[in-house]
Motif scaffolding. Structure first.
Motif: not given
Length: 830
Positions: A30, A33-34, A71, A430, A433, A492, A525
């Motif tokens: 996470k 990804v973020e 994502r 999210p 982006q 996302p 998605e």
């Protein structure tokens, strides 16, 4: 926060490299990804080079891959260890699961596993791990022949060498993209060539069990005397490099055309992953907008040092500088340097601050003895007086008797920064982006059509449920469409480019635009969440790849001897050994060695260095000029360079299973391959029963080559030079050893490329298993010497000759050498 669009930036024509982040568990995934990772790499609970990480399980794969793909992030599984014969069936099942789960690629070390993947699937991507020790165009070409789609270069490659490799593979029409590590801990040894943990504790780095012996203190002993490296600095961490930080050379790295920049750290915390990924995401986006800019952001270095740092340095990217790579003062995390203690008074510490500090931050006092317990604590108050800062701590927090004037002070904790970093990946909404592009079509009396594209190839089209009408107010201008369709918070996505193809002034209710926007998000998605569908042959079997083993015949065993000097060679020639291997620092000496052996009517093979980089083929030419009977080949360049001549594959090719052995034997027509030093006796026996035993040579006596490294200890600590051009060649003048914490003195040597090898100071033997190996069909046994005196060499050879004749058994040989020669012979990895 979102990624800048940079692939079509007018400032450059280069593709933005993928940013690849580590993930030891879910929170790390996470965090990556973020904070802008384009891909993550992670291990499962077997067969990965970080077995101490929490790792994911096979059952996690579907959920993890769906999360990543929703994502817009790729996920690569690390299968980057050697696979032993008894594990091949389990590895096959692992691969079936990985391929079926839609994983984006496997990062692989073992040649046999590359073959197995291609047998199961013609298109599932294979990334050649840095554990494959690829340092040249020949290595990249080799990776392509075994089915790889990408090569992770050795971390020791400079930017100049990366450019040279790119140029050479282009000339050979090899189109594999290259990946390089850009940040994190540097192994001092070449990945895939470190046998230290195996040698010292039976924990192999090639099996994900590295014990980090390079981070331990060593004493430098030259010609029997301990070298004083400066007591005030306690420079004992002679093999512990500073951490890699490619931030300062990021534009140059992008210009090389590498396709992926990789962050090390599957054992690190989510805060580390988040912070480092964020710094490189932002720096990479800045670099892509202006490749000539050197501004990497004022806070970047601070954030990287607080995430984790043993000191930050560009590693080998800017070439070899042995004075800078290893400072040798400590081998553990420090953080940000604050300054030196200038005064201790009334339980307060005064120093001249060189970095930001505030109450609540944690510090440690470095007295130059990092192996001991160190004083540290949290700042209570700071009183600034000009350039000085007076630090106060909580009552009883420090033992001031253990703090001294001149102690270095490091900031090891910043709770405020940690909180900010954790917020970047907290919750389920999210934070990062990824851009999408929209095209708008329609006219009066028609529906509004919106085509949406993301950056990983997905396209959706959504139509309005009502017709467009002529606008009397608030027409659908580009600005209005951008405003309404760009409201993508909590999704996302972010809107990057909107192209308006509306032919007239039209209008549509805001509620309908909102519905279209929600439908675009939902459809994208859904598309992203679908697993990748790789081609998969469900009928393919491992057994179809395994070599056919013919009837075994027990032949008379032969003893082969490897020497490392002319003096040792002369001693070995006085015995009745018929085949000798030479591995000398200076390949020009091989001509003399060959002449000497031929005078005795015996066979001589010579060994090139273990690593070859671009521009070093002159070394191989010097080796070939000796016109020996054959060559002990160590790497991909040598497999190619010495093709059509007699060759034996050495241990550095990491032959651990029959699939690897079969490929090397058949493709390169080798006479034999040397069994991997990672195999214990049970695994070696499995290897010998799964392929023709006469393929294999077993090293039965040796000083284990522990570290093989670009870092030159001779240059770094016995000269003021930076590399071979100005070091004065102390390696040619002194007998040097490294004494470890338990008193063992390990042998240090250099080769023609100025690379160092640290050999275990204690020789080891597999003599006790000699008879069982002979029964399995092995008939080539090697004994290797490093620095033994001539009389020791002759005595050792005599003992092994008695073993071959059955005059003594393995246990008697082991005890005899241990007592008479005091070589400290152990049973070793067998």
């Amino acid at each position: 926060m979102h990624a800048a669009e940079n692939e079509t930036s007018p400032a450059n024509l280069l593709r933005c490299p993928e940013l690849l982040a580590p993930a030891g568990h879910w929170d790390c995934a996470k965090a990556a990804v973020e904070n802008g990772a384009d891909a993550i790499y992670f291990g499962l609970d077997r067969f990965n080079a970080r077995m101490r990480a929490q790792n994911f399980t096979e059952a996690d794969l579907p959920q993890l891959m769906e999360f990543l793909h929703r994502r817009g992030v790729k996920g690569y599984v690390t299968l980057n260890t050697l696979i032993f014969p008894a594990e091949l069936a389990e590895a096959e099942q692992y691969l079936r699961t990985i391929i079926s789960a839609g994983v984006d690629a496997a990062i692989v070390q073992d040649i046999g596993i590359c073959r197995l993947i291609r047998h199961l699937s013609p298109d599932f991507p294979i990334h050649a791990s840095t554990q494959m020790t690829i340092t040249s165009a020949a290595g990249v070409e080799f990776a392509q022949t075994i089915g790889c789609q990408l090569v992770v270069l050795a971390r020791e490659c400079s930017i100049k060498e990366i450019n040279k490799i790119q140029q050479q593979i282009a000339e050979k029409n090899v189109s594999l993209p290259l990946e390089v590590f850009v940040h994190g801990a540097l192994c001092v040894a070449y990945s895939g060539q470190c046998l230290t943990s195996e040698s010292l504790g039976g924990r192999s780095a090639n099996r994900g069990e590295c014990a980090q012996a390079c981070r331990m203190p060593y004493e430098l002993i030259s010609d029997g005397q301990v070298i004083d490296l400066g007591n005030q600095d306690n420079r004992k961490y002679l093999l512990s490099p500073q951490d890699l930080a490619g931030l300062d050379v990021l534009p140059e790295l992008v210009k090389t055309g590498v396709s992926c920049l990789k962050i090390e750290g599957r054992l690190k915390s989510p805060e580390y992953v988040a912070s480092v990924t964020r710094v490189y995401r932002q720096a990479l986006d800045r670099a892509m907008s202006d490749l000539e800019s050197t501004d990497q952001g004022s806070e970047d270095r601070y954030n990287l040092e607080m995430a984790f740092s043993r000191g930050l340095y560009t590693g080998w990217f800017e070439g070899i500088n042995n004075q800078a790579l290893v400072h040798a003062r400590f081998g553990k995390k420090r953080g940000v340097y604050l300054g030196e203690v200038t005064q201790i008074c009334n339980e307060q510490i005064t120093l001249r601050l060189q970095a930001p500090l505030k109450p609540g931050d944690g510090v440690v006092f470095d007295s130059g003895h990092p192996e001991a317990s160190e004083e540290g604590g949290r700042i209570y108050t700071i009183d600034r007086q000009g350039q000085d800062a007076i630090l106060a701590f909580g009552r009883g927090a420090l033992n001031f008797k253990r703090i001294h004037l001149g102690d270095r002070v490091w900031k090891t904790s910043d709770p405020e920064l940690d909180h900010q970093v954790r917020q970047t990946y907290a919750g389920d909404t999210p934070h990062f982006q990824r851009p999408i592009d929209l095209e708008i079509y329609g006219d009066i009396g028609q529906t509004l059509g919106v085509i949406a594209r993301d950056r990983v190839g997905h396209v959706v089209q959504v139509e309005s449920e009502m017709l467009l009408v002529e606008a009397h107010s608030k027409p659908l201008t580009s600005d209005r469409l951008q405003e309404q369709l760009g409201r993508l918070g909590n999704t996302p996505f972010c809107l990057d480019c909107l192209t308006n193809h509306l032919n007239s002034s039209v209008m549509l209710p805001v509620s309908e635009l909102n519905r279209i926007r929600r439908e675009i998000v939902a459809q994208l998605e859904t598309l992203r969440a679908q697993p990748k569908r790789w081609q998969f042959d469900s009928n393919a079997m491992l057994s179809e790849l395994l070599p056919v083993v013919l009837d075994r015949t027990v032949a008379s065993p032969r003893l082969l001897v490897l020497v490392r000097s002319l003096g040792q060679l002369r001693a070995a020639l006085e015995t009745d050994i018929q085949t000798l291997y030479c591995e000398f620092e200076d390949p020009r000496t091989y001509k003399q060695a060959v002449q000497l052996v031929r005078q005795h009517g015996k066979e001589v093979w010579v060994a090139p260095p273990r690593i070859i980089k671009p521009g070093e083929n002159w070394i191989l030419q010097q080796v070939r000029d000796a016109q020996a009977d054959g060559y002990l080949v160590r790497n991909y360049d040598q497999l190619q360079f010495f093709e059509q001549t007699r060759c034996i594959g050495d241990f550095s090719l990491n032959v651990a299973n029959a699939l690897t052995a079969d490929y090397l034997m058949q493709t390169f027509v080798l006479e034999r391959v040397t069994a991997s030093y990672d195999l214990n006796i049970s695994q070696l026996q499995d290897l010998l029963t799964s392929a023709s035993p006469d393929w294999f040579e077993v090293t039965i006596h040796q000083h284990m080559p522990m570290f093989h490294m670009e870092h030159c200890v001779f240059c770094a600590f016995m000269s003021d030079g930076t590399d071979y051009t100005n070091c004065g060649r102390p390696c040619e003048k002194h007998d040097v050893k490294l004494r470890d914490r338990v008193g063992t003195e390990h042998i240090l040597t250099a080769d023609a490329g100025c690379r160092n090898t640290v050999f275990n100071g204690k020789a080891q033997t597999g003599a006790e298993y000699f008879q069982s190996l002979v029964k399995l069909g092995v008939n080539h046994f090697r004994i290797e010497f490093v620095n033994e005196a001539p009389e020791h060499i002759k005595h050792t050879i005599e003992c092994y000759q008695k073993l071959l004749k059955g005059e003594i058994n393995g246990s008697q040989l082991w005890r005899s050498l241990n007592l008479q020669n005091q070589l400290g012979v152990t049973r070793g990895t067998f």
